[in-house]
Design a protein around this motif. Structure first.
Motif, mmCIF file in Angstrom:
data_model
loop_
_atom_site.group_PDB
_atom_site.id
_atom_site.type_symbol
_atom_site.label_atom_id
_atom_site.label_comp_id
_atom_site.label_asym_id
_atom_site.label_seq_id
_atom_site.Cartn_x
_atom_site.Cartn_y
_atom_site.Cartn_z
ATOM 1 N N THR A 69 0.841 -1.195 0.000
ATOM 2 C CA THR A 69 0.000 0.000 0.000
ATOM 3 C C THR A 69 0.878 1.247 0.000
ATOM 4 N N PRO A 70 0.655 2.172 -0.919
ATOM 5 C CA PRO A 70 1.485 3.387 -0.969
ATOM 6 C C PRO A 70 1.357 4.210 0.311
ATOM 7 N N VAL A 71 2.470 4.770 0.738
ATOM 8 C CA VAL A 71 2.510 5.599 1.943
ATOM 9 C C VAL A 71 3.008 6.990 1.581
ATOM 10 N N GLY A 94 11.419 5.465 1.662
ATOM 11 C CA GLY A 94 10.670 4.770 0.630
ATOM 12 C C GLY A 94 9.259 5.261 0.451
ATOM 13 N N ALA A 95 8.959 6.464 0.948
ATOM 14 C CA ALA A 95 7.613 7.012 0.794
ATOM 15 C C ALA A 95 7.281 7.201 -0.681
ATOM 16 N N SER A 96 6.013 6.978 -1.009
ATOM 17 C CA SER A 96 5.543 7.154 -2.383
ATOM 18 C C SER A 96 5.147 8.587 -2.677
ATOM 19 N N ASP A 119 10.247 26.041 -3.301
ATOM 20 C CA ASP A 119 11.552 25.575 -2.818
ATOM 21 C C ASP A 119 11.551 24.063 -2.566
ATOM 22 N N VAL A 120 10.475 23.557 -1.976
ATOM 23 C CA VAL A 120 10.439 22.141 -1.608
ATOM 24 C C VAL A 120 10.284 21.257 -2.840
ATOM 25 N N THR A 121 9.407 21.623 -3.759
ATOM 26 C CA THR A 121 9.210 20.773 -4.933
ATOM 27 C C THR A 121 10.433 20.736 -5.829
ATOM 28 N N ALA A 122 11.253 21.746 -5.748
ATOM 29 C CA ALA A 122 12.449 21.776 -6.590
ATOM 30 C C ALA A 122 13.393 20.620 -6.290
ATOM 31 N N GLY A 123 13.354 20.106 -5.061
ATOM 32 C CA GLY A 123 14.257 19.023 -4.692
ATOM 33 C C GLY A 123 13.585 17.681 -4.523
ATOM 34 N N LEU A 124 12.344 17.549 -4.953
ATOM 35 C CA LEU A 124 11.587 16.311 -4.750
ATOM 36 C C LEU A 124 11.722 15.363 -5.931
ATOM 37 N N SER A 125 11.675 14.073 -5.623
ATOM 38 C CA SER A 125 11.588 13.066 -6.675
ATOM 39 C C SER A 125 10.298 12.261 -6.562
ATOM 40 N N VAL A 126 9.409 12.636 -5.615
ATOM 41 C CA VAL A 126 8.126 11.952 -5.427
ATOM 42 C C VAL A 126 7.010 12.987 -5.472
ATOM 43 N N PRO A 127 5.760 12.551 -5.674
ATOM 44 C CA PRO A 127 4.646 13.505 -5.724
ATOM 45 C C PRO A 127 4.412 14.194 -4.383
ATOM 46 N N LEU A 128 3.769 15.364 -4.459
ATOM 47 C CA LEU A 128 3.448 16.158 -3.276
ATOM 48 C C LEU A 128 1.960 16.490 -3.258
ATOM 49 N N VAL A 129 1.361 16.365 -2.079
ATOM 50 C CA VAL A 129 -0.018 16.773 -1.846
ATOM 51 C C VAL A 129 -0.003 18.096 -1.097
ATOM 52 N N VAL A 130 -0.738 19.067 -1.608
ATOM 53 C CA VAL A 130 -0.904 20.361 -0.946
ATOM 54 C C VAL A 130 -1.980 20.197 0.121
ATOM 55 N N TYR A 131 -1.625 20.524 1.360
ATOM 56 C CA TYR A 131 -2.514 20.270 2.493
ATOM 57 C C TYR A 131 -3.092 21.596 2.971
ATOM 58 N N ASP A 132 -4.326 21.854 2.565
ATOM 59 C CA ASP A 132 -5.009 23.087 2.955
ATOM 60 C C ASP A 132 -5.896 22.776 4.154
#
Length: 297
Positions: A69-71, A94-96, A119-132
């Motif tokens: 299950t993806p985490v 190993g987070a997805s 700034d944060v997405t520039a260094g990411l290799s995995v997807p990001l969820v915006v938490y409003d």
């Protein structure tokens, strides 16, 4: 990973120590139940109260216990450099994907928040969820900010807070947000009492508090909505109205922790101080709801 039910498990503590075995059992329960994805260290996971080493251990434990299950892992922190370090830890575990809320002590501007995600997405290799989640961050995203952030690399989903209760108005609101962000960015609902409304209105994913402790209950609503059975999703949510009322009165974290403690899923007094659990009368009410509403997996 950005559709269906995303379950947010508690991070149980006992005498201020992370209860790794209990947490692993919670996460394994979610995977076994068939949730679509899991978020470690969301608001329900008390991420803001844990230090970096504790959060690293939680992330590692979640990924190992979740099996296939993806985490996703929450990476919110007060300073951008710390968010970036937590993102690195999550990826190393190993987070997805990662989940980011704009934490602050000083009031943030929209430029501050956009800069954080840039700034944060520039260094990411995995997807990001915006938490409003303005209830915890005290920052409210504008639609224009959704649109700006949605164009950043690796941004894959936006978790929105609540919706109008009238179905047509809810769908119009979801459609309006979707029209502003790229096609690959999903729109997710949070606020468990609004989940059926959001899913029926076209939200692709439910970021769920109760799903992290009672996944079967949350899956009943999710699968009904995904099948187009809006009446069944609404009926199940309405059946749970006494639970939603307890969430509104006492906060979803305290009520969910009380349920988990009552069911023996986590040790007593599992919340990080200074947060205290419910008082006796409210705990008794929750125990009765567990039986009356059959809140067991």
């Amino acid at each position: 990973m950005f559709t269906g039910l995303n379950a947010f498990p508690l991070t149980p503590l006992c005498d201020d120590v992370f209860q790794q075995d209990a947490y692993a059992r919670l996460v394994t329960q979610l995977s076994t139940a068939g949730v679509d994805s899991i978020t470690a260290l969301g608001s329900t996971g008390s991420y803001a109260y844990l230090d970096r080493e504790e959060r690293r251990l939680v992330a590692d434990t979640a990924v190992q216990a979740a099996g296939s299950t993806p985490v996703m892992v929450g990476i919110g922190a007060l300073r951008t450099s710390r968010v970036q370090a937590l993102a690195e830890d999550a990826q190393n575990a190993g987070a997805s994907g990662v989940l980011l809320a704009p934490m602050s002590y000083q009031t943030l501007t929209e430029d501050d928040v956009f800069g954080l995600y840039e700034d944060v997405t520039a260094g990411l290799s995995v997807p990001l969820v915006v938490y409003d989640n303005p209830g915890t961050t005290h920052f409210t995203f504008s639609d224009e900010l959704y649109a700006r952030i949605g164009t950043l690399p690796n941004v894959t989903s936006i978790k929105i807070p609540g919706l109008p209760t009238v179905p047509d108005e809810a769908r119009a609101r979801v459609d309006a947000i979707r029209s502003l962000v790229p096609e690959h960015v999903t729109v997710g609902i949070s606020g468990d009492s609004a989940a059926a409304t959001g899913l029926n209105a076209g939200c692709e994913v439910w970021y769920s508090v109760i799903g992290g402790t009672l996944p079967a209950l949350a899956l009943t609503i999710t699968r009904a909505a995904q099948a187009g059975d809006t009446a069944a999703a609404d009926a199940e949510s309405q059946r749970l109205q006494p639970l939603w009322e307890m969430f509104a009165a006492h906060g979803s974290l305290r009520v969910t922790a009380t349920i988990a403690e009552h069911l023996g899923l986590v040790p007593p007094a599992s919340l990080p101080r200074p947060i205290r659990g419910l008082k006796v009368a409210a705990r008794t009410r929750v125990a009765h709801l567990v039986e009356d509403l059959d809140l067991r997996n």
